[in-house]
Design a protein around this motif. Structure first.
Motif, PDB file in Angstrom:
ATOM      1  N   LEU A   1       0.596   2.543  -8.296  1.00 41.79           N
ATOM      2  CA  LEU A   1       1.490   2.639  -7.008  1.00 41.79           C
ATOM      3  C   LEU A   1       2.831   1.680  -7.322  1.00 41.79           C
ATOM      4  CD1 LEU A   1      -1.107   1.896  -4.077  1.00 41.79           C
ATOM      5  CD2 LEU A   1       0.094   4.100  -4.669  1.00 41.79           C
ATOM      6  N   GLU A   2       2.699   0.624  -8.024  1.00 44.81           N
ATOM      7  CA  GLU A   2       4.028  -0.208  -8.406  1.00 44.81           C
ATOM      8  C   GLU A   2       4.859   0.676  -9.265  1.00 44.81           C
ATOM      9  OE1 GLU A   2       2.775  -3.903 -10.036  1.00 44.81           O
ATOM     10  OE2 GLU A   2       1.784  -4.555  -8.168  1.00 44.81           O
ATOM     11  N   SER A   3       4.094   1.479 -10.422  1.00 46.11           N
ATOM     12  CA  SER A   3       5.160   1.969 -11.309  1.00 46.11           C
ATOM     13  C   SER A   3       5.760   3.175 -10.313  1.00 46.11           C
ATOM     14  CB  SER A   3       4.092   2.880 -12.169  1.00 46.11           C
ATOM     15  OG  SER A   3       3.891   1.837 -13.189  1.00 46.11           O
TER      16      SER A   3
ATOM     17  N   GLN B   1      -9.031   6.389  -2.187  1.00 46.21           N
ATOM     18  CA  GLN B   1     -10.077   5.381  -1.584  1.00 46.21           C
ATOM     19  C   GLN B   1     -11.073   5.202  -2.662  1.00 46.21           C
ATOM     20  OE1 GLN B   1     -11.331   7.209   1.974  1.00 46.21           O
ATOM     21  NE2 GLN B   1      -9.621   5.925   3.307  1.00 46.21           N
ATOM     22  N   SER B   2     -11.196   5.866  -3.750  1.00 43.86           N
ATOM     23  CA  SER B   2     -12.236   5.939  -4.711  1.00 43.86           C
ATOM     24  C   SER B   2     -11.762   5.310  -5.827  1.00 43.86           C
ATOM     25  CB  SER B   2     -12.739   7.396  -5.205  1.00 43.86           C
ATOM     26  OG  SER B   2     -11.749   8.201  -5.743  1.00 43.86           O
ATOM     27  N   GLY B   3     -10.349   4.693  -5.786  1.00 43.73           N
ATOM     28  CA  GLY B   3     -10.085   3.800  -6.886  1.00 43.73           C
ATOM     29  C   GLY B   3      -9.248   4.628  -7.903  1.00 43.73           C
ATOM     30  N   LEU B   4      -9.040   5.938  -7.871  1.00 38.61           N
ATOM     31  CA  LEU B   4      -8.372   6.671  -9.234  1.00 38.61           C
ATOM     32  C   LEU B   4      -7.014   6.212  -9.204  1.00 38.61           C
ATOM     33  CD1 LEU B   4     -10.020  10.163  -8.712  1.00 38.61           C
ATOM     34  CD2 LEU B   4     -10.775   8.078 -10.379  1.00 38.61           C
ATOM     35  N   ILE B   5      -6.449   5.686  -7.859  1.00 43.09           N
ATOM     36  CA  ILE B   5      -5.194   5.320  -8.130  1.00 43.09           C
ATOM     37  C   ILE B   5      -5.020   3.654  -7.815  1.00 43.09           C
ATOM     38  CG2 ILE B   5      -2.613   5.211  -6.656  1.00 43.09           C
ATOM     39  CD1 ILE B   5      -3.763   8.273  -7.642  1.00 43.09           C
ATOM     40  N   THR B   6      -4.523   2.995  -8.800  1.00 44.23           N
ATOM     41  CA  THR B   6      -4.382   1.565  -8.934  1.00 44.23           C
ATOM     42  C   THR B   6      -3.348   1.103  -8.294  1.00 44.23           C
ATOM     43  OG1 THR B   6      -3.451   1.581 -11.298  1.00 44.23           O
ATOM     44  CG2 THR B   6      -5.838   1.813 -11.349  1.00 44.23           C
ATOM     45  N   LYS B   7      -3.335  -0.220  -8.101  1.00 49.06           N
ATOM     46  CA  LYS B   7      -2.124  -0.982  -7.706  1.00 49.06           C
ATOM     47  C   LYS B   7      -0.989  -0.815  -8.818  1.00 49.06           C
ATOM     48  CE  LYS B   7       0.251  -4.284  -5.588  1.00 49.06           C
ATOM     49  NZ  LYS B   7       1.414  -3.907  -4.884  1.00 49.06           N
ATOM     50  N   GLN B   8      -1.231  -0.793 -10.013  1.00 53.25           N
ATOM     51  CA  GLN B   8      -0.143  -0.759 -11.092  1.00 53.25           C
ATOM     52  C   GLN B   8       0.301   0.674 -10.900  1.00 53.25           C
ATOM     53  OE1 GLN B   8      -1.814  -1.124 -14.997  1.00 53.25           O
ATOM     54  NE2 GLN B   8       0.289  -0.924 -15.995  1.00 53.25           N
TER      55      GLN B   8
ATOM     56  N   TYR C   1      12.354   3.985  -6.537  1.00 53.16           N
ATOM     57  CA  TYR C   1      13.545   2.845  -6.130  1.00 53.16           C
ATOM     58  C   TYR C   1      14.662   3.188  -7.422  1.00 53.16           C
ATOM     59  CZ  TYR C   1      16.195  -1.530  -6.320  1.00 53.16           C
ATOM     60  OH  TYR C   1      16.870  -2.575  -6.534  1.00 53.16           O
ATOM     61  N   GLN C   2      14.419   3.264  -8.630  1.00 50.06           N
ATOM     62  CA  GLN C   2      15.511   3.482  -9.823  1.00 50.06           C
ATOM     63  C   GLN C   2      15.872   4.726  -9.422  1.00 50.06           C
ATOM     64  OE1 GLN C   2      16.275   0.998 -11.802  1.00 50.06           O
ATOM     65  NE2 GLN C   2      14.767  -0.288 -11.105  1.00 50.06           N
ATOM     66  N   LEU C   3      15.406   5.815  -9.162  1.00 49.57           N
ATOM     67  CA  LEU C   3      15.866   7.226  -9.058  1.00 49.57           C
ATOM     68  C   LEU C   3      16.598   7.184  -7.729  1.00 49.57           C
ATOM     69  CD1 LEU C   3      15.861  10.128  -9.762  1.00 49.57           C
ATOM     70  CD2 LEU C   3      14.069  10.348  -8.108  1.00 49.57           C
ATOM     71  N   ARG C   4      16.363   6.418  -6.766  1.00 49.20           N
ATOM     72  CA  ARG C   4      17.337   6.343  -5.419  1.00 49.20           C
ATOM     73  C   ARG C   4      18.579   5.499  -5.652  1.00 49.20           C
ATOM     74  NH1 ARG C   4      20.262   8.393  -2.843  1.00 49.20           N
ATOM     75  NH2 ARG C   4      21.114   7.418  -1.015  1.00 49.20           N
TER      76      ARG C   4
END
Length: 143
Positions: free
Chosen positions: A18-20, A9-16, A26-29
């Motif tokens: 999460l996409e990474s 919530q504080s913005g330390l995790i970015t959308k990028q 996905y690649q691992l699976r």
């Protein structure tokens, strides 16, 4: 509020980020599904293949102890011993007493286990390279 939720919530995790992370999972699976398919087609389970790989993949030697295998598989030693039993019954591995310490039990590949490992490792290596995970200079047969 827990700490992880607070960071997100504080913005330390970015959308990028999460996409990474999503792409990595996905690649691992995809790789794991591929591995499941090729190992089953070869007549063994993915866990048996992993055990064979770890027996030969322990640095500096061509065998492993049940404890080393349990660590590499991230499994309980008793479960790993049961897996070794199943691989031994299938003719893939053999247990031997240690040369210098007879109390030490070494798990070695049989010739059947070696052939199975090398054929499956070649398929997995090609898939690793397709994902860009390993350098092309890695040789499956360790030569």
């Amino acid at each position: 509020m827990n700490q992880r939720k607070g960071r997100a919530q504080s913005g330390l995790i970015t959308k990028q980020d999460l996409e990474s992370m999503s792409n990595f999972r996905y690649q691992l699976r995809k790789f794991l599904r591929y591995s499941e398919e090729v190992t089953h087609a070869a007549g063994i389970t993915p866990l048996q293949y992993q055990l064979l790989l770890h027996v030969r993949g322990v640095p500096g030697k061509t065998w492993a102890t049940v404890g080393e295998l349990a660590e590499r598989l991230q499994a309980a030693p008793n479960g790993t011993a049961a897996l070794v039993n199943r691989c031994e019954a299938a003719g893939l591995v053999v247990r031997k007493s240690g040369e210098t310490d007879r109390r030490l039990v070494e798990v070695h590949l049989t010739s059947k286990g070696e052939r199975c490992l090398l054929s499956l490792a070649a398929l997995h290596l090609a898939e690793y390279r397709a994902f860009g995970w390993l350098a092309s200079s890695i040789d499956v047969q360790g030569q």
